[in-house]
Structure formats: structure tokens, C-alpha cells
Motif scaffolding. Structure first.
Motif, PDB file in Angstrom:
ATOM      1  N   TRP A  38     126.653 -52.672 -32.387  1.00 39.79           N
ATOM      2  CA  TRP A  38     126.200 -53.393 -33.581  1.00 39.79           C
ATOM      3  C   TRP A  38     127.150 -53.207 -34.763  1.00 39.79           C
ATOM      4  N   ARG A  39     127.906 -52.130 -34.732  1.00 41.50           N
ATOM      5  CA  ARG A  39     128.933 -51.812 -35.721  1.00 41.50           C
ATOM      6  C   ARG A  39     128.375 -51.554 -37.122  1.00 41.50           C
ATOM      7  N   ILE A  40     127.534 -50.551 -37.216  1.00 39.51           N
ATOM      8  CA  ILE A  40     127.060 -50.128 -38.536  1.00 39.51           C
ATOM      9  C   ILE A  40     127.431 -48.665 -38.764  1.00 39.51           C
TER      10      ILE A  40
ATOM     11  N   LEU B 282     137.368 -32.892 -40.105  1.00 34.45           N
ATOM     12  CA  LEU B 282     136.351 -32.013 -39.511  1.00 34.45           C
ATOM     13  C   LEU B 282     135.375 -32.926 -38.773  1.00 34.45           C
ATOM     14  N   ASN B 283     134.803 -32.430 -37.684  1.00 37.31           N
ATOM     15  CA  ASN B 283     133.841 -33.243 -36.921  1.00 37.31           C
ATOM     16  C   ASN B 283     132.847 -32.318 -36.205  1.00 37.31           C
ATOM     17  N   TYR B 284     131.728 -32.103 -36.865  1.00 36.20           N
ATOM     18  CA  TYR B 284     130.688 -31.239 -36.292  1.00 36.20           C
ATOM     19  C   TYR B 284     129.336 -31.882 -36.514  1.00 36.20           C
TER      20      TYR B 284
ATOM     21  N   PHE C 151     125.309 -45.369 -37.373  1.00 38.20           N
ATOM     22  CA  PHE C 151     124.097 -45.415 -36.544  1.00 38.20           C
ATOM     23  C   PHE C 151     124.406 -45.683 -35.073  1.00 38.20           C
ATOM     24  N   SER C 152     125.705 -45.742 -34.735  1.00 40.16           N
ATOM     25  CA  SER C 152     126.091 -46.033 -33.350  1.00 40.16           C
ATOM     26  C   SER C 152     125.416 -45.079 -32.372  1.00 40.16           C
ATOM     27  N   LYS C 153     125.445 -43.785 -32.721  1.00 40.83           N
ATOM     28  CA  LYS C 153     124.940 -42.771 -31.790  1.00 40.83           C
ATOM     29  C   LYS C 153     123.448 -42.513 -32.045  1.00 40.83           C
ATOM     30  N   SER C 154     123.068 -42.368 -33.316  1.00 42.34           N
ATOM     31  CA  SER C 154     121.693 -41.939 -33.607  1.00 42.34           C
ATOM     32  C   SER C 154     120.662 -43.003 -33.243  1.00 42.34           C
TER      33      SER C 154
ATOM     34  N   ASN D  58     130.695 -31.683 -32.669  1.00 45.21           N
ATOM     35  CA  ASN D  58     132.040 -32.089 -32.277  1.00 45.21           C
ATOM     36  C   ASN D  58     132.080 -32.871 -30.959  1.00 45.21           C
ATOM     37  N   ASN D  59     132.909 -33.879 -30.965  1.00 47.61           N
ATOM     38  CA  ASN D  59     133.326 -34.551 -29.742  1.00 47.61           C
ATOM     39  C   ASN D  59     134.729 -34.008 -29.472  1.00 47.61           C
ATOM     40  N   PRO D  60     134.997 -33.298 -28.433  1.00 52.06           N
ATOM     41  CA  PRO D  60     134.360 -33.244 -27.113  1.00 52.06           C
ATOM     42  C   PRO D  60     133.568 -31.974 -26.767  1.00 52.06           C
TER      43      PRO D  60
ATOM     44  N   GLY E 289     130.986 -49.811 -38.409  1.00 56.46           N
ATOM     45  CA  GLY E 289     131.035 -48.662 -37.501  1.00 56.46           C
ATOM     46  C   GLY E 289     131.738 -47.482 -38.152  1.00 56.46           C
ATOM     47  N   GLY E 290     131.583 -46.323 -37.518  1.00 55.61           N
ATOM     48  CA  GLY E 290     132.256 -45.115 -38.005  1.00 55.61           C
ATOM     49  C   GLY E 290     133.769 -45.269 -37.936  1.00 55.61           C
ATOM     50  N   SER E 291     134.243 -46.007 -36.932  1.00 53.59           N
ATOM     51  CA  SER E 291     135.696 -46.145 -36.743  1.00 53.59           C
ATOM     52  C   SER E 291     136.358 -46.836 -37.930  1.00 53.59           C
ATOM     53  N   GLU E 292     135.705 -47.875 -38.448  1.00 53.33           N
ATOM     54  CA  GLU E 292     136.311 -48.544 -39.603  1.00 53.33           C
ATOM     55  C   GLU E 292     136.342 -47.592 -40.798  1.00 53.33           C
TER      56      GLU E 292
ATOM     57  N   SER F 275     139.605 -32.091 -30.626  1.00 54.94           N
ATOM     58  CA  SER F 275     139.020 -33.088 -31.534  1.00 54.94           C
ATOM     59  C   SER F 275     139.080 -34.475 -30.918  1.00 54.94           C
ATOM     60  N   PHE F 276     138.272 -35.339 -31.472  1.00 53.21           N
ATOM     61  CA  PHE F 276     138.220 -36.763 -31.120  1.00 53.21           C
ATOM     62  C   PHE F 276     139.632 -37.353 -31.221  1.00 53.21           C
ATOM     63  N   LEU F 277     140.041 -38.058 -30.174  1.00 58.15           N
ATOM     64  CA  LEU F 277     141.404 -38.595 -30.077  1.00 58.15           C
ATOM     65  C   LEU F 277     141.826 -39.447 -31.284  1.00 58.15           C
TER      66      LEU F 277
ATOM     67  N   SER G 161     135.020 -35.672 -43.249  1.00 62.01           N
ATOM     68  CA  SER G 161     134.032 -34.990 -42.407  1.00 62.01           C
ATOM     69  C   SER G 161     133.283 -36.044 -41.591  1.00 62.01           C
ATOM     70  N   ASP G 162     133.607 -36.110 -40.310  1.00 61.83           N
ATOM     71  CA  ASP G 162     133.007 -37.104 -39.419  1.00 61.83           C
ATOM     72  C   ASP G 162     131.697 -36.523 -38.886  1.00 61.83           C
ATOM     73  N   GLU G 163     130.601 -37.023 -39.435  1.00 64.44           N
ATOM     74  CA  GLU G 163     129.282 -36.463 -39.108  1.00 64.44           C
ATOM     75  C   GLU G 163     128.447 -37.438 -38.282  1.00 64.44           C
ATOM     76  N   ILE G 164     129.147 -38.219 -37.455  1.00 66.59           N
ATOM     77  CA  ILE G 164     128.474 -39.287 -36.702  1.00 66.59           C
ATOM     78  C   ILE G 164     127.399 -38.752 -35.740  1.00 66.59           C
ATOM     79  N   TYR G 165     127.533 -37.461 -35.350  1.00 66.19           N
ATOM     80  CA  TYR G 165     126.522 -36.870 -34.442  1.00 66.19           C
ATOM     81  C   TYR G 165     125.534 -35.982 -35.197  1.00 66.19           C
ATOM     82  N   ASP G 166     125.414 -36.143 -36.515  1.00 67.72           N
ATOM     83  CA  ASP G 166     124.607 -35.179 -37.279  1.00 67.72           C
ATOM     84  C   ASP G 166     123.134 -35.152 -36.901  1.00 67.72           C
TER      85      ASP G 166
HETATM   86  N1  PLP Z   1     133.608 -40.310 -34.470  1.00 64.78           N
HETATM   87  C1  PLP Z   1     133.402 -39.665 -33.321  1.00 64.78           C
HETATM   88  C2  PLP Z   1     133.523 -38.186 -33.283  1.00 64.78           C
HETATM   89  C3  PLP Z   1     133.075 -40.383 -32.159  1.00 64.78           C
HETATM   90  O1  PLP Z   1     132.867 -39.723 -31.021  1.00 64.78           O
HETATM   91  C4  PLP Z   1     132.999 -41.789 -32.230  1.00 64.78           C
HETATM   92  C5  PLP Z   1     132.731 -42.583 -31.015  1.00 64.78           C
HETATM   93  O2  PLP Z   1     132.795 -42.116 -29.907  1.00 64.78           O
HETATM   94  C6  PLP Z   1     133.215 -42.410 -33.456  1.00 64.78           C
HETATM   95  C7  PLP Z   1     133.518 -41.638 -34.556  1.00 64.78           C
HETATM   96  C8  PLP Z   1     133.193 -43.905 -33.596  1.00 64.78           C
HETATM   97  O3  PLP Z   1     131.922 -44.400 -33.836  1.00 64.78           O
HETATM   98  P1  PLP Z   1     131.650 -45.956 -34.011  1.00 64.78           P
HETATM   99  O4  PLP Z   1     131.262 -46.499 -32.677  1.00 64.78           O
HETATM  100  O5  PLP Z   1     130.522 -46.027 -34.992  1.00 64.78           O
HETATM  101  O6  PLP Z   1     132.879 -46.600 -34.512  1.00 64.78           O
END
Ligand code: PLP
Length: 373
Positions: A230-232, A161-163, A221-224, A165-167, A91-94, A116-118, A193-198
Motif C-alpha cells: 500500500w506504500r504508507i 540505527l534500526n531497532y 505501516f507496511s509491517k505493523s 533490527n532486520n536481520p 512507504g518507509g523506503s521513500e 543491518s538492512f541492506l 532511526s528506522d523504527e519500522i518494526y517498533d
Molecule cells: N526498513 C527496514 C528495516 C525494512 O526491513 C524494510 C522492509 O523490509 C523497510 C525499511 C522498508 O519498508 P517499506 O516497505 O515501508 O518501504
């Protein structure tokens, strides 16, 4: 006894909102939750089928720490980098915590734009760093190179950076992002650079900052692909930086689930990935347009250009607002969770059906009228 590194990390606010919502539900209240941080769509069959096949074929063991070859190659081709610059994570978190532990120096400064994301605040605190925030409320929720330059010095080890952006759903323009990366490089800082929503964007295409020596791109791939369980995830960075993160990853995530890696590789290599994403994004776009058109008449906000969140200035304490709104049947996330200057903001997530969003908007309108605003 709890270690001192956790001293400043609190779970109380999230717990409090969770308890308020749970209590209301137990009382039989009909609550529409706009707090959801994941797509409400099921994981596509195009991902589930190859995953089941892979499981039956025995892809149920460890893989290389870096991830399976096909997936690394698929990601590398997609982003135009070498496969040696890709590491698959759980996952992105790891990926974020690996990068934080690898590059945040104790007592150094970590720059985080607000809102920014907590999690970035949590990682910085765990690493015993000092947090320096950049206020972005007057610049459409994105930092400018000028505001960034002002806050930088050689004590900064990491910049988040996260764009999109959450929230806020804000997307930074490529030139500003690259300018920020350049300034960070001049001070010897790493940009995460957290691009999880790219892939989830509506207007301008978000920049992928893959081609910079001081940038660690975090994605997944959590969001896309609507597969948060699934944690990828993955990181893209220069090999030297990957090797530093490997020191953490080898004892942290170790490897992402084998069958899930196989399934994602297949979807990327057979061309389904883009189609699945664009189907989901076109639904999100309708919802974004609806909630933005309705709620921006009541509260100040910036039109979200990506992700599935909107950040509203509700002009009252966000905890009070969120708790009172529960009585009207809507749950939102208090802005306080996203850094400084957000006490009068709330985040809404439009990862919910249009039908529910319509009901939620009616309820918010009723609340707004009752406040005599
Ligand atoms: N980064 C941002 C900005 C998020 O909003 C989230 C989840 O909400 C994550 C990372 C974590 O993603 P993952 O579920 O792949 O760990």
C-alpha cells in the motif's frame, strides 16, 4: 551509460539466490521460503473496508505533500509529537531515501552497525559517502555507546540505527540509543532511526527516538498492518529537518496514496490499530519461540526480541550453505547481504505458518546431521 554513483551497487547476490530458488521450484522441488521480508498475514479487513470506501468517495488524487490532516494528527497523537513534525511518505523506503539525500554529504562518512538492512549501504553509496561499520556480533547485535564513540568524528554526516533490527531481531536498550544520539549530536551528525518494526516486539519495548533534535525517525505501516503493497510510511523529525526532506519528497514520492492514507487514519483513530497489531504479534511470538528453541540448539544466535527475523551463525560460507539448503527444501537469505563480518551467517524469516516452520526446521536439522556436525 550508468552513472558513477551506482558503480558500487550490486544486485547480483539477491538475483543469484532468486534464480537458485526459481530453478528449484521449476524442477518441481517443494521449497519452504524463509526469506520473506513481510508479514504473511493478509491486510486486515479493518483497513481494506475504509480504503474501498475512500476510493469510492473520490480519495484517488494527490494529497498535500505532508499527508492528509487526519493521518498526521493520528500519528502525532500516537507518538506524542506535534503534527507539524510528521510527514507521510510512500512507504518507509521513500522516507529513508529522502532522509539520505537530505543529510548524507558527499565524501562524508556514514555509520552503519553490522548486521543491518541492506538498503542503508545502498543509500550511502548512492550519496557517494564512505561507509564505516560497527561490529555488533559480540554485543547481542546492538552497538554500545563506547563502540560508537570510538568510530565517531566530525566527518560523519549520518548514522543509521534500526531497532528492532532486520536481520537479527535485536532491540537496543533506550539508554544506549539515547547515548548514541547524544554523541552523534556532539559531532553534528543526524541519526536516521528506522523504527519500522517498533510494534513487533516480544520482550523489551523498543525505544522511539522521536524527541531529539538530530534524529529523523522513519516508520510506516507496511509491517505493523501487513500492508507492504500500500506504500504508507512516515517520518517524524523537527520541522527544520522535515523541510529539508520535503525538497526531495516533493519530487520523489510526492504523496502517499490518498485512499490508503484515509484507511490508516481511520484504523488509528478508531482504536483498531493496537488490537490488530497485538493479534499479529501474538502469532509471531509463538513462531519466534518455536524457531529459536529448535534452531539455537544447532547454531549460535541471539534470541530475537522483535521483528520476525533470526540471524544464525552457520559456521560455513553463507552462499554455499544457502545453496545446499535448497536441496533440502528450504530457502534462507545469505548473511553477506547485511554488511561485513556476516559471511558465515544466514537470516531466516519466521513470517510463515507454524506448519511450514515445523517442516523447515526438520529439513534444517536433517541438513545439519548430514554435515556430521
Ligand atoms: N526498513 C527496514 C528495516 C525494512 O526491513 C524494510 C522492509 O523490509 C523497510 C525499511 C522498508 O519498508 P517499506 O516497505 O515501508 O518501504
Amino acid at each position: 551509460m550508468e552513472a558513477s554513483r551506482l558503480k558500487e551497487i550490486s544486485t547480483s547476490m539477491i538475483r543469484r539466490m532468486f534464480e537458485v530458488v526459481e530453478k528449484a521450484k521449476k524442477e518441481g522441488k517443494d521449497i519452504i521460503s524463509l526469506t520473506i521480508g513481510e508479514p504473511d498475514f493478509p491486510t486486515p479487513k479493518e483497513v481494506i473496508d475504509p480504503a474501498c470506501k475512500a476510493m469510492n468517495e473520490g480519495f484517488t488524487h494527490y494529497t498535500s505533500n505532508f499527508g492528509i490532516e487526519e493521518l498526521r494528527v493520528a500519528i502525532a497523537e500516537h507518538y506524542g509529537v506535534s503534527k507539524n513534525e510528521v510527514m507521510v511518505t510512500t512507504g518507509g523506503s521513500e522516507a529513508l531515501i529522502n532522509a539520505s539525500l537530505a543529510f548524507i554529504e558527499e565524501q562524508s562518512r556514514v555509520v552503519i552497525p553490522s548486521p543491518s538492512f541492506l538498503s542503508y549501504f545502498t543509500y550511502a553509496k548512492m550519496c557517494k559517502a564512505k561507509i564505516s561499520e560497527i561490529k555488533t556480533h559480540e554485543t547481542a547485535f546492538t552497538p554500545t555507546p563506547e563502540s560508537f564513540a570510538e568510530i565517531m568524528d566530525k566527518d560523519v554526516s549520518v548514522v543509521f540505527l534500526n531497532y528492532p533490527n532486520n536481520p537479527t531481531g535485536a532491540v537496543i536498550d533506550k539508554r544506549s540509543a539515547e547515548e548514541i544520539v547524544k554523541i552523534a549530536r556532539d559531532y553534528g551528525a543526524i541519526v536516521i532511526s528506522d523504527e519500522i518494526y517498533d510494534k513487533i516486539y516480544y520482550d523489551k519495548k523498543p525505544a522511539n527516538l522521536v524527541d531529539h533534535e538530530n534524529v529523523v525517525v522513519v516508520n510506516g505501516f507496511s509491517k505493523s498492518l501487513a500492508m507492504t503493497g500500500w506504500r504508507i510510511g512516515f517520518v517524524i523529525a523537527r520541522e527544520e529537518l522535515l523541510n529539508s526532506m520535503l525538497k526531495v519528497h516533493q519530487v520523489n514520492g510526492v504523496c502517499a496514496p490518498a485512499f490508503a492514507q484515509k484507511a490508516v487514519a481511520e484504523v488509528m483513530l478508531n482504536g483498531e490499530f493496537e488490537k490488530l497489531v497485538s493479534k499479529m504479534v501474538s502469532e509471531f511470538r509463538k513462531r519466534r519461540d518455536f524457531v529459536y528453541n529448535e534452531l539455537s540448539k544447532l547454531y549460535w544466535t541471539v534470541k530475537p526480541e522483535g521483528a520476525f527475523y533470526m540471524f544464525l551463525d552457520v559456521k560455513e560460507d553463507c552462499m554455499k550453505f544457502s545453496e545446499k539448503l535448497i536441496d533440502y527444501g528450504v530457502a534462507v537469505t545469505p548473511g553477506k547481504a547485511f554488511g561485513s563480518w556476516n559471511d558465515n551467517f544466514v537470516r531466516i524469516s519466521y513470517a510463515n505458518s507454524l506448519e511450514n516452520l515445523k517442516k523447515a526446521v526438520e529439513r534444517i536439522k536433517r541438513y545439519h546431521e548430514d554435515q556430521g556436525a
